[in-house]
Design a protein around this motif. Structure first.
Motif, PDB file in Angstrom:
ATOM      1  N   GLU A 223       0.851  -1.186   0.000  1.00 19.89           N
ATOM      2  CA  GLU A 223       0.000   0.000   0.000  1.00 19.89           C
ATOM      3  C   GLU A 223       0.895   1.247   0.000  1.00 19.89           C
ATOM      4  N   PRO A 224       0.827   2.099  -1.058  1.00 22.26           N
ATOM      5  CA  PRO A 224       1.743   3.246  -1.141  1.00 22.26           C
ATOM      6  C   PRO A 224       1.685   4.161   0.074  1.00 22.26           C
ATOM      7  N   ARG A 225       0.512   4.305   0.698  1.00 21.88           N
ATOM      8  CA  ARG A 225       0.371   5.232   1.808  1.00 21.88           C
ATOM      9  C   ARG A 225       0.834   4.636   3.149  1.00 21.88           C
ATOM     10  N   LEU A 226       1.175   3.332   3.142  1.00 22.24           N
ATOM     11  CA  LEU A 226       1.559   2.692   4.399  1.00 22.24           C
ATOM     12  C   LEU A 226       2.879   1.936   4.310  1.00 22.24           C
ATOM     13  N   GLY A 227       3.509   1.886   3.124  1.00 22.81           N
ATOM     14  CA  GLY A 227       4.664   1.024   2.906  1.00 22.81           C
ATOM     15  C   GLY A 227       5.805   1.286   3.867  1.00 22.81           C
ATOM     16  N   GLU A 228       6.287   2.535   3.953  1.00 20.94           N
ATOM     17  CA  GLU A 228       7.421   2.832   4.829  1.00 20.94           C
ATOM     18  C   GLU A 228       7.047   2.682   6.306  1.00 20.94           C
ATOM     19  N   ALA A 229       5.816   3.041   6.654  1.00 18.11           N
ATOM     20  CA  ALA A 229       5.377   2.874   8.044  1.00 18.11           C
ATOM     21  C   ALA A 229       5.361   1.396   8.434  1.00 18.11           C
ATOM     22  N   TYR A 230       4.929   0.538   7.506  1.00 17.51           N
ATOM     23  CA  TYR A 230       4.916  -0.900   7.792  1.00 17.51           C
ATOM     24  C   TYR A 230       6.337  -1.414   7.994  1.00 17.51           C
ATOM     25  N   GLU A 231       7.275  -0.967   7.153  1.00 19.51           N
ATOM     26  CA  GLU A 231       8.661  -1.398   7.327  1.00 19.51           C
ATOM     27  C   GLU A 231       9.213  -0.949   8.689  1.00 19.51           C
ATOM     28  N   ALA A 232       8.847   0.271   9.106  1.00 20.99           N
ATOM     29  CA  ALA A 232       9.286   0.749  10.415  1.00 20.99           C
ATOM     30  C   ALA A 232       8.690  -0.108  11.539  1.00 20.99           C
ATOM     31  N   TRP A 233       7.425  -0.527  11.376  1.00 14.95           N
ATOM     32  CA  TRP A 233       6.780  -1.394  12.383  1.00 14.95           C
ATOM     33  C   TRP A 233       7.476  -2.746  12.464  1.00 14.95           C
ATOM     34  N   VAL A 234       7.817  -3.304  11.315  1.00 16.03           N
ATOM     35  CA  VAL A 234       8.526  -4.588  11.291  1.00 16.03           C
ATOM     36  C   VAL A 234       9.892  -4.432  11.959  1.00 16.03           C
ATOM     37  N   ALA A 235      10.567  -3.285  11.692  1.00 13.49           N
ATOM     38  CA  ALA A 235      11.878  -3.050  12.292  1.00 13.49           C
ATOM     39  C   ALA A 235      11.794  -2.975  13.824  1.00 13.49           C
ATOM     40  N   ARG A 236      10.654  -2.560  14.351  1.00 15.60           N
ATOM     41  CA  ARG A 236      10.473  -2.507  15.812  1.00 15.60           C
ATOM     42  C   ARG A 236      10.185  -3.874  16.423  1.00 15.60           C
ATOM     43  N   GLY A 237      10.025  -4.895  15.576  1.00 13.94           N
ATOM     44  CA  GLY A 237       9.707  -6.214  16.086  1.00 13.94           C
ATOM     45  C   GLY A 237       8.244  -6.577  15.937  1.00 13.94           C
ATOM     46  N   SER A 238       7.490  -5.855  15.088  1.00  8.44           N
ATOM     47  CA  SER A 238       6.067  -6.110  14.826  1.00  8.44           C
ATOM     48  C   SER A 238       5.250  -6.186  16.107  1.00  8.44           C
ATOM     49  N   PRO A 239       5.324  -5.152  16.976  1.00 14.24           N
ATOM     50  CA  PRO A 239       4.567  -5.222  18.237  1.00 14.24           C
ATOM     51  C   PRO A 239       3.068  -5.055  18.006  1.00 14.24           C
ATOM     52  N   LEU A 240       2.254  -5.903  18.648  1.00 14.60           N
ATOM     53  CA  LEU A 240       0.794  -5.787  18.593  1.00 14.60           C
ATOM     54  C   LEU A 240       0.362  -4.954  19.799  1.00 14.60           C
ATOM     55  N   GLU A 241       0.516  -3.630  19.685  1.00 16.32           N
ATOM     56  CA  GLU A 241       0.349  -2.720  20.817  1.00 16.32           C
ATOM     57  C   GLU A 241      -1.086  -2.180  20.849  1.00 16.32           C
ATOM     58  N   PRO A 242      -1.914  -2.614  21.830  1.00 19.90           N
ATOM     59  CA  PRO A 242      -3.291  -2.097  21.909  1.00 19.90           C
ATOM     60  C   PRO A 242      -3.350  -0.601  22.208  1.00 19.90           C
ATOM     61  N   ALA A 243      -2.303  -0.059  22.864  1.00 22.52           N
ATOM     62  CA  ALA A 243      -2.295   1.374  23.185  1.00 22.52           C
ATOM     63  C   ALA A 243      -1.971   2.230  21.975  1.00 22.52           C
ATOM     64  N   GLY A 244      -1.589   1.625  20.850  1.00 17.98           N
ATOM     65  CA  GLY A 244      -1.372   2.359  19.625  1.00 17.98           C
ATOM     66  C   GLY A 244       0.081   2.774  19.423  1.00 17.98           C
ATOM     67  N   LEU A 245       0.435   2.965  18.148  1.00 15.75           N
ATOM     68  CA  LEU A 245       1.782   3.374  17.754  1.00 15.75           C
ATOM     69  C   LEU A 245       1.676   4.475  16.716  1.00 15.75           C
ATOM     70  N   GLU A 246       2.626   5.416  16.750  1.00 17.56           N
ATOM     71  CA  GLU A 246       2.777   6.404  15.689  1.00 17.56           C
ATOM     72  C   GLU A 246       3.978   5.992  14.843  1.00 17.56           C
ATOM     73  N   LEU A 247       3.784   5.937  13.512  1.00 18.77           N
ATOM     74  CA  LEU A 247       4.821   5.461  12.605  1.00 18.77           C
ATOM     75  C   LEU A 247       5.086   6.506  11.530  1.00 18.77           C
ATOM     76  N   ASN A 248       6.340   6.562  11.071  1.00 19.70           N
ATOM     77  CA  ASN A 248       6.742   7.575  10.102  1.00 19.70           C
ATOM     78  C   ASN A 248       6.411   7.129   8.685  1.00 19.70           C
ATOM     79  N   GLN A 249       5.800   8.055   7.935  1.00 19.40           N
ATOM     80  CA  GLN A 249       5.484   7.856   6.518  1.00 19.40           C
ATOM     81  C   GLN A 249       5.464   9.236   5.861  1.00 19.40           C
ATOM     82  N   PRO A 250       6.272   9.459   4.803  1.00 19.30           N
ATOM     83  CA  PRO A 250       6.291  10.788   4.162  1.00 19.30           C
ATOM     84  C   PRO A 250       4.905  11.243   3.732  1.00 19.30           C
ATOM     85  N   GLN A 251       4.575  12.483   4.058  1.00 26.33           N
ATOM     86  CA  GLN A 251       3.327  13.141   3.660  1.00 26.33           C
ATOM     87  C   GLN A 251       2.094  12.505   4.293  1.00 26.33           C
ATOM     88  N   GLU A 252       2.247  11.594   5.244  1.00 24.65           N
ATOM     89  CA  GLU A 252       1.109  10.926   5.866  1.00 24.65           C
ATOM     90  C   GLU A 252       1.286  10.896   7.374  1.00 24.65           C
TER      91      GLU A 252
END
Length: 653
Positions: A223-252
């Motif tokens: 997904e173009p609008r989520l690609g880099e954010a997903y990679e950043a989530w995987v780099a963190r160890g793919s945490p299933l955080e119910p409290a939520g996460l903020e992830l970096n994605q250009p222009q989003e």
């Protein structure tokens, strides 16, 4: 340049710079605050959506566990009785796409879905959700899998049902279709932000919802609008955080939250540009008001200058009368010497010359009006988006009087055309504009008008244009009829062979993306006796009845065509081969049952059908069609009224 004018310009420049600097500082601070507030809101929305989804799953688990406890209490003797009990449980059926029970051996014999209880024969012993439920002896939610019965992508909730000795008697399963809009899609569509993207995916990144967003189980990384954010989530160890996460994605602004009790994640992306657009609009609005303020101050300063130059007052008043022509151009000028005297003399000569030119202009306009009124097409002169001069022909096409058109906006003649699609009367293209637009006459009747727009000034620097207008409704209708006739059968209204071959060639050219698809060839049985005994009119009536039947038997995206005298074909896109066979058998059965009234009797025919799937080995549309034709020929040879498949399809099965 005088000192007074220099002071005026310097004051205005200082004011403009001050307003611009303040606007820039305030808008920058507002952008930072707005983005911070929106990031918090987006995170809250992701967590809220995940929590709602979790509660919904808990509700479904409780419902199916309650049904399991009732089945333990009833202790029905076999799977059929248990399934009939599930069929009678309307509340549980409304929550799941289908229900079934699986004994420890893994064979599913009965299925309860929207059509009721029906027998099936499917071995589920190797399914991981069955093995885990039996091994762990607890309820669970399966990973997304493809149904062995319907082929749909599903998620299954399981609950073990025990006997009196606490052994697992069978597993109660509830099936949820990922394509169902009742389970997940409404959660991903709750946002009031039309440009926000909300997805639900599992821990491996496979998209579960919304079903219409992309192919089921497409990875979030695609997904173009989520690609880099997903990679950043995987780099963190793919945490299933119910409290939520903020992830970096250009222009989003991307946030994600884990769904409690599952390995699912809610992903949400909102465009920073869309969020800041109202702020930017407000900034432009403030700047426009600032410019208006500067303009107003400039008017005041200039008025002050005029007051200081009081000797020019008389001359100014006379110049005003020179424009409105209330006085003869040679009278009323001030008698003075020096520069003012020279200026007065020049203006006097200019007023006299202007009056002469106005008279010549009026004469030319009269001659021009006579000329355009004699033209065989409608002609109009447009200035600044308004009609300045119109011919009788132009008025006749629109059914309006000249008095109603002169001075009015050009927008009034267009019907159902957005402003962005209309010809731009303020454009400065030297080559002009032309085209056909939907227009409206004075009586409200709409018609197609051919309009040509050319600038009066060949350099394109003028805002005045000449329009020519003619009614082309009849020509346009005739062209559309010809285009329709080129691709459709005149008798039945179905697609003809040319259109059918074009659509099949497009699917072959799109291989392998166009798989699955199938062609169904239909050849009518006992049609020749109808023509020979009852006449061609009777045969035509049968063909039209069959065309209506075929049109009603296919999906909106499929194609029904008449490719010969009594030969028809169906092109089924995105259709599994087994489903294509069912459609072919259903159509043959309906044709055999068809009675076409003809006088005092009814006409009956039959049909033989050949089905050929689109295989990767097919290299041309002709090869695919030949396979279907050969299968239809085999059906004819087998005794008519039957369905046969191509050799490739038979070997694949």
């Amino acid at each position: 340049m005088s000192v007074k004018l220099r002071v005026t310009l310097a004051s205005l420049a200082s004011l403009a710079l001050g307003i611009g600097a303040i606007t820039a500082l305030v808008s920058a601070r507002a952008e930072r605050d707005l983005l911070a507030s929106q990031r918090h809101r987006e995170l809250t929305e992701s967590v809220r959506t995940a929590d709602i989804l979790s509660h919904r799953l808990v509700h479904l688990q409780r419902a199916i566990q309650a049904a399991a406890r009732q089945l333990e209490t009833r202790a029905l003797k076999d799977d059929e009785e248990n399934s009939r009990y599930l069929e009678s449980n309307q509340v549980l059926r409304s929550l799941f796409s289908s229900l079934f029970v699986v004994p420890p051996t893994g064979e599913m014999r009965w299925l309860v879905d929207e059509s009721g209880l029906r027998p099936v024969d499917v071995d589920l012993s190797k399914r991981s959700y069955v093995q885990h439920t039996l091994g762990e002896r607890r309820p669970l939610i399966s990973e997304p899998i493809r149904s062995l019965v319907t082929g749909d992508w599903i998620v299954i909730l399981t609950v073990p049902v025990y006997d009196e000795d606490k052994n697992v008697r069978f597993i109660l399963c509830g099936n949820l279709k990922l394509a169902s809009r009742e389970f997940l899609d409404d959660l991903t569509e709750r946002s009031t932000d039309a440009n926000a993207l909300t997805l639900v995916a599992d821990s491996s990144g496979r998209i579960i919802a919304p079903a219409g967003h992309a192919d089921v189980l497409r990875n979030v990384a695609q997904e173009p609008r989520l690609g880099e954010a997903y990679e950043a989530w995987v780099a963190r160890g793919s945490p299933l955080e119910p409290a939520g996460l903020e992830l970096n994605q250009p222009q989003e602004m991307v946030t994600a939250a884990g769904v409690p009790g599952t390995d699912w994640m809610v992903w949400r992306a909102s465009s920073e540009a869309d969020l800041l657009q109202p702020l930017h609009d407000a900034k432009r609005y403030a700047i426009s008001w600032a410019l208006a303020l500067v303009s107003a101050l400039s008017v005041l300063l200039l008025a002050l200058l005029w007051w200081l130059l009081s000797p020019l007052t008389v001359l100014r008043q006379r110049v005003a009368h020179a424009v409105d022509q209330q006085m003869p151009p040679e009278l009323g000028w001030p008698a003075c010497r020096g520069e003012l005297g020279e200026l007065s003399a020049v203006l006097r000569e200019g007023a006299i010359e202007r009056q002469r030119l106005e008279a010549e202009k009026e004469h030319l306009l009269q001659m021009l009006g006579s000329a355009v009124d004699s033209a065989p097409i409608g002609i109009a002169f447009v200035s600044d988006g308004k009609f300045e001069l119109v011919s009788n022909g132009f008025c006749e096409v629109l059914g309006l009087d000249k008095s109603a058109l002169l001075g009015s906006s050009t927008d009034r003649i267009f019907a159902g055309v957005s402003p962005s699609e209309r010809p731009d009367p303020g454009a400065s293209a030297a080559c002009g504009q032309s085209g056909e637009w939907l227009m409206r006459r004075a009586d409200g009747v709409q018609f197609w008008g051919q309009l040509k727009c050319n600038p009066l000034d060949s350099s394109g620097s003028s805002a005045r244009f000449i329009w020519t207008l003619s009614d082309v409704t009849s020509q346009r209708n005739a062209q559309q009829e010809l285009q329709w006739a080129a691709t459709h059968d005149a008798l039945t209204g179905l697609a003809n062979r040319k259109m059918f071959e074009h659509r099949t060639a497009r699917l072959v050219g799109a291989l392998p993306r166009s798989v699955p698809a199938a062609i169904v060839y239909l050849d009518l049985d006992r049609f020749k006796p109808v023509n020979d005994l009852e006449g061609h009119a009777a045969g035509d009536a049968v063909l039209m009845a069959i065309a209506r039947l075929l049109t009603a038997s296919i999906r909106p995206g499929d194609l029904a065509a008449r490719i010969g005298g009594d030969e028809f074909a169906l092109l089924l896109e995105r259709c599994e081969f087994e489903v294509a066979l069912q459609i072919a058998e259903k159509v043959c059965s309906q044709i055999a049952e068809l009675n076409v009234p003809w006088g005092a009797r009814s006409l009956k025919v039959g049909a033989s059908a050949g089905v050929a799937p689109l295989a990767p080995a097919i290299s041309s549309a002709a090869q695919w069609a030949e396979a279907a034709d050969q299968a239809c020929y085999a059906a004819k040879a087998a005794g008519r009224g039957v369905v046969r498949t191509s050799a490739a399809a038979a070997s694949a099965r």
